[in-house]
Design a protein around this motif. Structure first.
Motif, PDB file in Angstrom:
ATOM      1  N   ASP A  80       0.832  -1.208   0.000  1.00  0.00           N
ATOM      2  CA  ASP A  80       0.000   0.000   0.000  1.00  0.00           C
ATOM      3  C   ASP A  80       0.869   1.262   0.000  1.00  0.00           C
ATOM      4  OD1 ASP A  80      -2.293  -1.509   0.000  1.00  0.00           O
ATOM      5  OD2 ASP A  80      -2.659  -1.326   2.164  1.00  0.00           O
ATOM      6  N   HIS A  83       2.275   1.707  -3.420  1.00  0.00           N
ATOM      7  CA  HIS A  83       1.223   2.157  -4.328  1.00  0.00           C
ATOM      8  C   HIS A  83       0.961   3.655  -4.147  1.00  0.00           C
ATOM      9  CE1 HIS A  83      -2.451   2.165  -6.692  1.00  0.00           C
ATOM     10  NE2 HIS A  83      -3.108   2.677  -5.661  1.00  0.00           N
ATOM     11  N   ASP A  84       0.885   4.103  -2.899  1.00  0.00           N
ATOM     12  CA  ASP A  84       0.635   5.523  -2.626  1.00  0.00           C
ATOM     13  C   ASP A  84       1.781   6.389  -3.155  1.00  0.00           C
ATOM     14  OD1 ASP A  84      -1.717   4.830  -1.400  1.00  0.00           O
ATOM     15  OD2 ASP A  84      -0.893   4.902   0.640  1.00  0.00           O
TER      16      ASP A  84
END
Length: 275
Positions: free
Chosen positions: A53, A56-57
């Motif tokens: 995550d 991805h951010d």
């Protein structure tokens, strides 16, 4: 002969702080850091998801330089091997060396600096607990990261388990990437060396060390850029809390000291003692 205010402050600091009381305190903090990091392992699946995550951010805002640095270190051993040695050792050498240097050369600033480091480390432990995070090197192969610690393990004492010595990987928690205290502690060292160093080589080291550490943790795929950013933020919180914490300790010490002192004898008791 007049004595300068600075000399009086140094003498007062040395009078309050003794190495036989400071060493156990530092040992306790380091034990808490190592022990909590080990005990709070979290679920591996959660840690891997958190790591993915974060990546991805970073990609969404185009701030994901980890792959580029990782390929650079993996493709060029003359960069990767020294970086692995630095990651596996400097974290545990430069920080205590800076503490000793402050103790010896700048005792007036030692107590606040030690408190700043302690509070920041404890905040970092909260981060390890709340958000177990897999480093880039432990994400699945589809993300394209190479574990340089494993790739160059034949050059050093570490194995495939981060910077832990071979055969001792079970004694470390590899899912404590967030925040990066490698970056946080190096920033602490850098600020103190730059601020209190009297010679340009010391001050230059204060600038280079945190920058180099940040590049190393990215290139070895041990941290994300966001880990480094949060590590810096944690040090900021620790710095802001150090002053109030010291004042609270001083007030408590004064009150306890007053409570422990016997009060003035009453006239009646004095008269009784005379008789």
């Amino acid at each position: 002969m007049m004595i300068s205010t600075t000399a009086l402050r140094v003498a007062a600091c040395r009078g309050r702080l003794r190495w036989w009381s400071e060493l156990p305190l530092i040992a306790v903090v380091y034990t808490l850091y190592s022990g909590a990091r080990l005990l709070v392992r979290g679920e591996v699946s959660d840690a891997v998801r958190h790591g993915a995550d974060i990546l991805h951010d970073e990609q969404l805002v185009h701030l994901d330089p980890e792959r580029w640095f990782n390929r650079l270190f993996a493709n060029h051993a003359f960069l990767g091997v020294p970086a692995d040695f630095a990651y596996a050792s400097l974290h545990y050498i430069v920080t205590p060396a800076t503490l000793v240097w402050l103790w010896r050369r700048h005792p007036v600033h030692y107590r606040r600096a030690r408190t700043w480091l302690t509070i920041s480390t404890l905040i970092g432990l909260v981060g390890f607990t709340v958000l177990p995070t897999a480093p880039p090197r432990l994400l699945n192969g589809g993300h394209g990261f190479i574990d340089t610690m494993a790739l160059y393990s034949s050059f050093g004492w570490w194995g495939s388990d981060a910077s832990a010595p071979r055969g001792m990987g079970h004694l470390t928690n590899q899912y404590a990437a967030m925040p990066s205290l490698h970056v946080g502690w190096s920033l602490w060292c850098g600020i103190l060396l730059f601020r209190h160093g009297r010679h340009w080589p010391v001050r230059t080291l204060g600038v280079i060390y945190p920058i180099a550490t940040t590049l190393i943790v990215l290139g070895t795929a041990n941290h994300y850029l966001m880990d480094a950013a949060v590590g810096i933020l944690v040090m900021g919180f620790g710095f802001a809390l150090a002053g109030p914490a010291l004042r609270a300790v001083d007030v408590l010490s004064i009150r306890l000291g007053r409570a422990g002192k016997p009060g003035p004898a009453s006239p009646a008791s004095t008269a009784g003692a005379v008789r």
